[in-house]
Design a protein around this motif. Structure first.
Motif, PDB file in Angstrom:
ATOM      1  N   ILE A 287       0.940  -1.335  -0.151  1.00 30.96           N
ATOM      2  CA  ILE A 287       0.002   0.086  -0.085  1.00 30.96           C
ATOM      3  C   ILE A 287       0.907   1.128   0.025  1.00 30.96           C
ATOM      4  CG2 ILE A 287      -1.744   1.386   1.195  1.00 30.96           C
ATOM      5  CD1 ILE A 287      -2.632  -1.313   2.360  1.00 30.96           C
ATOM      6  N   ASP A 288       0.597   1.740  -0.943  1.00 26.31           N
ATOM      7  CA  ASP A 288       1.530   3.319  -1.137  1.00 26.31           C
ATOM      8  C   ASP A 288       0.605   4.239  -0.468  1.00 26.31           C
ATOM      9  OD1 ASP A 288       3.744   1.889  -2.367  1.00 26.31           O
ATOM     10  OD2 ASP A 288       2.772   2.201  -4.272  1.00 26.31           O
ATOM     11  N   GLU A 289       1.102   4.902   0.744  1.00 30.47           N
ATOM     12  CA  GLU A 289       0.146   5.872   1.000  1.00 30.47           C
ATOM     13  C   GLU A 289       0.676   7.437   0.511  1.00 30.47           C
ATOM     14  OE1 GLU A 289      -1.118   4.246   5.573  1.00 30.47           O
ATOM     15  OE2 GLU A 289       1.094   4.862   5.178  1.00 30.47           O
ATOM     16  N   ASN A 290      -0.122   8.350   0.855  1.00 29.46           N
ATOM     17  CA  ASN A 290       0.367   9.661   0.427  1.00 29.46           C
ATOM     18  C   ASN A 290       0.584   9.658  -1.038  1.00 29.46           C
ATOM     19  OD1 ASN A 290      -0.303  10.941   2.984  1.00 29.46           O
ATOM     20  ND2 ASN A 290       1.666   9.861   3.523  1.00 29.46           N
ATOM     21  N   MET A 291      -0.006   8.839  -1.828  1.00 31.55           N
ATOM     22  CA  MET A 291       0.456   8.786  -3.179  1.00 31.55           C
ATOM     23  C   MET A 291      -0.683   9.112  -4.026  1.00 31.55           C
ATOM     24  SD  MET A 291       2.738   7.909  -5.641  1.00 31.55           S
ATOM     25  CE  MET A 291       3.786   6.823  -4.685  1.00 31.55           C
ATOM     26  N   MET A 292      -0.738  10.284  -4.753  1.00 36.39           N
ATOM     27  CA  MET A 292      -1.823  10.906  -5.562  1.00 36.39           C
ATOM     28  C   MET A 292      -1.377  10.416  -7.117  1.00 36.39           C
ATOM     29  SD  MET A 292      -2.682  14.967  -6.278  1.00 36.39           S
ATOM     30  CE  MET A 292      -1.590  15.093  -7.685  1.00 36.39           C
TER      31      MET A 292
END
Length: 582
Positions: free
Chosen positions: A161-166
Motif C-alpha cells: 500500500i503506497d500511502e500519500n500517493m496521488m
C-alpha cells in the motif's frame, strides 16, 4: 528544473483508492493470485468516505430477507430501478441487487460481526425507496467496520500500500490500452511510474469541490478527471446529494432521524428560519417529519434545505450557516431517535440542549461518475476498470439508502477479478516509460511558464466558495452562468501562467486542474437540465419535465472541449419481461 521518475514499480493490478470499493477490489484481485498494489492519496484507513462516514442510518443494503422473508433481490432491483429508471443501467442494478447477499456473506466469513437479532439473523432496517427492511449495520459505524475487516485480509495477503500517493495520470500505449500510471508522493514529491496493464479507479467522489463536504479534503475528483482525459464520459454529474450537517468544530452529518426531534433553526438575527421562509399553507411539522438526507424537491422537506441556503446569503452565522439547538423538553425523543448523533456532538464539546451548533449544507455523495460499460466495471479503454463512487451508471437522481456500501462490495469484487484476468491475458507494456517522459516534460513546461503571483490555495478556496454559492441546492441560470464564468477564468489563469507553480505545490496545481474539470462538468450538466428533479432544483425551471428529461446527461471530451450528450437508458434489463412487476 527537472522532474523525473524516481521509482518504477511493476504490478499486475494497480488499485487507485483506499475506501470500501478499493479494498474489496484489491482483495478480490489478490485472491485470484494476481500481483496487486494499492495507491492511496491519504494514509491507509484515514481518508475518503468509507473511513469517515457517519449517520444514524449508515448501513449496507442487501435483500436477504432476515427482517421480512418477502424481500428478495428482485424486489431490491425494482426498488433501485424505480428510484432512477431512465437514468441508470438496469444491468448494473440487477448485478447489485442479485450479488450483494453473497458479498454480505463474504464479510461475515472474514469476521465482520453484523448486528444480530436474538434468533441469530441479521438486524435489518428500512431505508428510503425500500419496500422491505434490508439495511444491515455494524454497531453504528458500518462503513468503518467493513473497511477494517477488508484491511485485515489485505494485510494477510501482503498487498503493498503506497500511502500519500496521488495518482494523477493514466498512461495508454499505442493500442490505446492501459500501460501504466504516474503517481506523486504528496510528502516527498517523488514520482512513481506504475507499469501495469490493469488500473482500477476506486478513489471516491468530488465532494470537496464545494466549501463544505463530508469525507476528507483529498476527495476532489481525481478519478473523474483522469477518466475524462482518456475519453470516458461523465454521466449524471448534476445529481449531487447535499444536505444539512453540523459544520463546527468538525463535520457531523444530520440525517433523517435528527429532524424528527425538530431542532430549532435560527439565523444570526435570532429569527426562526422556517417560520420566516415556509409558506403559510405548508405545515412546519410536515417539513420536519418528511425531512431525510439528502435534499429533494419531492416533499415539504424542500423548505428546510432551501431555507438554510437563503439564510447563508442573508444572515449567516460566523462560519456561514444557521444556528441549531434542540427544543426544550426534547430529551427523551433525542435519546430515542439520535443517540449516536448526540454522542458524537458531545464528544466535540457540544451539548445539543444548551449549546447552539452551526448547521450548513454539505455535499455528501456524487450520484454521477465516470461511465462503466459492464457489470465488471469495464470502460471503453481496455485495462481501465472503475468501481464505487467513481463509477457512473448506477446512480441517477436518487440513490436508495444502503446502496452505496453495497455498490462498493459488489463492483469492487467484480472489478478486482476482471482486472486480474485482464492482466493475465495482457502482454508486457514497456512503452509506459516513453509515455511517462512525455507527461513529465509537459509538467515541466507548465511550471516554466507558471511564474505569476496568484496563489493556488486562494484559487482553490475561491472555487469551492463559488460552487457552494452557485451550484448548491438552489440553482438558476444566473447562478450557473456565474459559476461557469468563474471556472473558465480559473482555467485561463492556470493555462496562461498566472499562478506560481513549482515542485512544492505541483500536486496542488494538478488537484486544482482536476477540480476545474469536475466542477465544469457539474455546472454544464446543471445548465443543460432545464427542469427540477429530486436533488437537482432549478429555481427558473421548478417543475419536473418527464416528457423531455427522463434521460441522462453525458459530458465527454471532444477536440479538447466538453461536449454534451443525452441518453435514455433501457427501462428493463435484457430478456426481462417488461410487464412483470414484482
Amino acid at each position: 528544473m527537472t522532474i523525473k521518475v524516481d521509482h518504477i514499480i511493476e504490478t499486475d493490478v494497480l488499485v487507485v483508492g483506499g475506501g470500501g470499493a478499493a479494498a474489496r477490489a484489491a482483495l478480490s484481485a489478490a485472491q485470484t493470485g494476481a500481483n496487486v498494489r494499492m495507491a492511496i492519496k491519504a494514509r491507509w484507513l484515514t481518508g475518503g468516505s468509507t473511513a469517515t462516514a457517519f449517520s444514524e442510518l449508515l448501513a449496507i443494503a442487501a435483500a436477504i430477507g432476515h427482517a421480512d422473508e418477502r424481500d428478495h433481490p428482485e424486489i431490491h432491483y425494482e426498488d433501485t430501478l424505480d428510484a432512477g429508471r431512465g437514468f441508470i443501467d438496469p444491468e448494473l442494478v440487477w448485478t447489485l441487487a442479485s450479488e450483494v447477499p453473497d458479498r454480505i456473506q463474504d464479510l461475515i466469513d472474514i469476521g465482520l460481526n453484523f448486528d444480530k437479532q436474538e434468533n441469530g439473523k441479521l438486524v435489518q432496517g428500512m431505508s428510503d425507496f425500500a419496500t422491505y427492511p434490508r439495511t444491515c449495520r455494524v454497531n453504528g459505524v458500518t462503513a468503518r467496520h467493513i473497511l477494517v475487516a477488508l484491511g485485515k485480509q489485505i494485510k494477510k495477503r501482503n498487498v503493498p500500500i503506497d500511502e500519500n500517493m496521488m495518482v494523477f495520470k493514466l498512461l495508454t500505449g499505442d493500442d490505446q490500452a492501459i500501460s501504466g500510471a504516474l503517481g506523486m508522493n504528496r510528502e516527498t514529491k517523488e514520482i512513481t511510474l506504475y507499469k501495469t496493464p490493469s488500473v482500477i479507479l476506486a478513489c471516491g467522489g468530488a465532494q470537496h469541490v464545494y466549501k463544505y463536504a463530508v469525507g476528507t479534503s483529498d476527495m476532489i475528483g481525481n478519478g473523474y478527471a483522469m477518466a475524462y482525459e482518456l475519453g470516458i464520459p461523465l454521466v449524471n454529474m448534476e445529481f449531487i446529494q447535499i444536505g444539512p450537517a453540523a459544520v463546527k468544530p468538525s463535520m457531523t452529518l444530520l440525517s433523517g432521524p435528527v429532524w424528527k426531534t425538530k431542532p430549532i433553526l435560527t439565523n444570526s438575527k435570532g429569527e426562526n428560519i422556517l417560520q420566516k421562509h415556509v409558506p403559510e399553507n405548508i405545515s412546519i411539522d410536515d417539513v420536519y417529519n418528511e425531512k431525510v438526507f439528502p435534499f429533494t424537491i419531492s416533499s415539504a422537506a424542500y423548505y428546510l434545505d432551501t431555507s438554510i441556503q437563503k439564510e447563508l446569503e442573508l444572515n449567516p452565522t460566523p462560519n456561514g450557516g444557521v444556528w441549531g439547538i434542540m427544543p426544550p423538553g426534547s430529551e427523551a425523543i433525542v435519546d430515542e431517535k439520535i443517540p449516536k448523533t448526540k454522542g458524537v456532538l458531545k464528544a466535540k464539546g457540544i451539548d445539543v440542549f444548551n449549546d447552539p451548533f452551526e448547521v450548513a449544507l454539505v455535499a455528501q455523495c456524487m450520484n454521477g461518475g465516470a461511465l462503466i460499460e459492464s457489470p465488471d466495471g469495464t470502460t471503453k479503454v481496455a485495462g481501465l476498470f472503475i468501481a464505487g463512487e467513481t463509477a457512473g451508471g448506477l446512480r441517477g437522481p436518487d440513490r436508495p439508502g444502503g446502496n452505496s456500501l453495497a455498490e462498493g462490495q459488489v463492483f469492487g469484487h467484480r472489478t478486482g477479478q476482471a482486472a486480474a484476468k485482464h492482466a493475465e491475458q495482457s502482454g508486457n507494456h514497456m512503452e509506459s516509460e516513453e509515455k511517462s517522459h512525455a507527461v513529465l516534460e509537459n509538467l515541466m513546461g507548465w511550471m516554466r511558464r507558471s511564474k505569476g503571483q496568484k496563489e493556488l490555495n486562494d484559487a482553490i478556496i475561491s472555487l469551492q466558495e463559488n460552487m457552494y454559492q452557485n451550484c448548491l441546492v438552489i440553482r438558476n441560470e444566473d447562478r450557473l452562468n456565474d459559476a461557469m464564468t468563474h471556472i473558465q477564468a480559473c482555467e485561463q489563469s492556470l493555462e496562461s501562467g498566472e499562478f506560481h507553480i513549482d515542485q512544492d505545490n505541483l500536486s496542488a496545481a494538478i488537484d486544482f486542474k482536476h477540480m476545474l474539470t469536475v466542477a465544469k462538468s457539474i455546472v454544464l450538466s446543471a445548465q443543460t437540465r432545464t427542469e427540477s428533479r429530486s436533488c437537482h432544483y432549478r429555481e427558473d425551471y421548478p417543475e419536473k419535465d418527464d416528457e423531455n428529461w427522463i434521460k441522462s446527461i453525458f459530458i465527454a471530451q471532444e477536440n479538447g472541449e466538453m461536449g454534451v450528450h443525452t441518453r435514455q437508458w433501457p427501462r428493463h434489463r435484457k430478456n426481462e419481461k417488461s410487464e412483470v412487476k414484482l
